[in-house]
Enzyme design. Structure first.
Site, PDB file in Angstrom:
ATOM      1  CG  LEU A  26      37.791 -11.432  63.106  1.00  0.00           C
ATOM      2  CD1 LEU A  26      38.420 -10.443  62.129  1.00  0.00           C
ATOM      3  CD2 LEU A  26      37.494 -12.755  62.404  1.00  0.00           C
ATOM      4  CG  ASP A  27      40.988 -16.477  67.153  1.00  0.00           C
ATOM      5  OD1 ASP A  27      40.026 -16.374  67.945  1.00  0.00           O
ATOM      6  OD2 ASP A  27      41.232 -17.513  66.491  1.00  0.00           O
ATOM      7  NE  ARG A  28      46.496 -10.803  72.034  1.00  0.00           N
ATOM      8  CZ  ARG A  28      46.437  -9.683  72.747  1.00  0.00           C
ATOM      9  NH1 ARG A  28      46.762  -8.537  72.195  1.00  0.00           N
ATOM     10  NH2 ARG A  28      46.073  -9.702  74.013  1.00  0.00           N
TER      11      ARG A  28
END
Ligand code: URA
Length: 263
Positions: A134-136
């Site tokens: 997942l993105d930050r």
């Protein structure tokens, strides 16, 4: 000019050792086997081996990549260990800000550090693999497992495991925009597979994807004119997030088998 692919460390070590891998058995190397079995996470296991604290079949073994089998007699500081391990999977509610990488150059922290901090002692010895990324800034359901085959299954482009996201977006998506998302939009890396898309509020879109390309949700919504402001993952397969932010729980065997389709 193409980049020369880096030889994996285990392969370099196997070449150095010129040791045949036992036939008819799943090849496993020592440090990884210790991480899978919950004895020590992989880097700690490598250190323990290099320091001479691990014996295999009565001999100190200093090579983290030494091949081992379930029947090998392995000891850590003299204590006999069992290398058989069950498949363990946990759900974690990822907060925004953490990266799904081994280290964070920006210093805000990684999901691995955060997970380890909340797990009980008995689960801290495992090497935990994140099931996808997942993105930050994305929040929500992130699965971890000690079984690399589960990671490969869940992230394989042929498995088509569904992932449900909710995105807050700029603008007011119309039915026509949602229909484009359902049918598939053309991104730089090709057209997307058909998806489920529905409005969950004037500026909130639910998307169910059966593939997992880099930044896919953000790129799809941007492609239909609605850049993402906030993104949350609610479910993977039929496993829905049900722990509070920063929290975790173990998945049952039935959830892994039926919910994620992994046996
Ligand atoms: N799609 C994205 O764009 N970001 C994520 O974190 C997950 C899916």
């Amino acid at each position: 000019m193409g980049r020369t692919p880096k030889t994996p460390r285990w392969l370099e070590a196997a070449r150095r050792r010129q040791a045949p891998v036992p036939e008819g058995e799943r090849a496993e190397w020592l440090a990884r086997a210790l991480g899978r079995a919950g004895v020590l996470p992989r880097l700690d296991a490598e250190r323990a081996i290099q320091e001479g604290r691990v014996e295999v079949d009565g001999r100190v073994e200093r090579d983290p990549f030494a091949p081992v089998r379930a029947a090998s007699g392995v000891r850590l500081e003299g204590q006999p260990l069992s290398l058989t391990s069950e498949v363990l999977t946990v759900m974690f509610h990822k907060p925004a800000g953490l990266v799904v990488h081994g280290h964070d150059p920006e210093g805000l922290g990684t999901v691995f550090e955060r997970l380890r901090a909340v797990l009980p002692e008995a689960l801290r010895g495992y090497e935990w693999y994140a099931v996808g990324r997942l993105d930050r800034d994305t929040t929500g359901l992130l699965l971890f497992t000690n079984e690399e085959r589960l990671v490969a299954h869940a992230t394989s482009p042929v498995t088509h495991l569904a992932k449900r996201y909710v995105a807050d977006v700029e603008g007011l998506p119309t039915e026509a925009a949602l229909q484009r998302l359902r049918e598939g939009v053309v991104l730089e890396d090709g057209p997307t597979r058909p998806a489920e898309a529905r409005a969950r509020g004037p500026q909130r879109v639910e998307l169910v994807l059966t593939e997992g390309r880099h930044h896919q949700v953000k790129r799809m919504l941007a492609a239909v004119g609605h850049p993402v402001l906030a993104l949350h993952r609610e479910a993977v397969g039929t496993v829905s997030l049900d722990v509070p932010e920063g929290g975790w729980r173990r998945l049952t065997d039935a959830e892994v088998e039926t919910g994620l389709g992994f046996r």
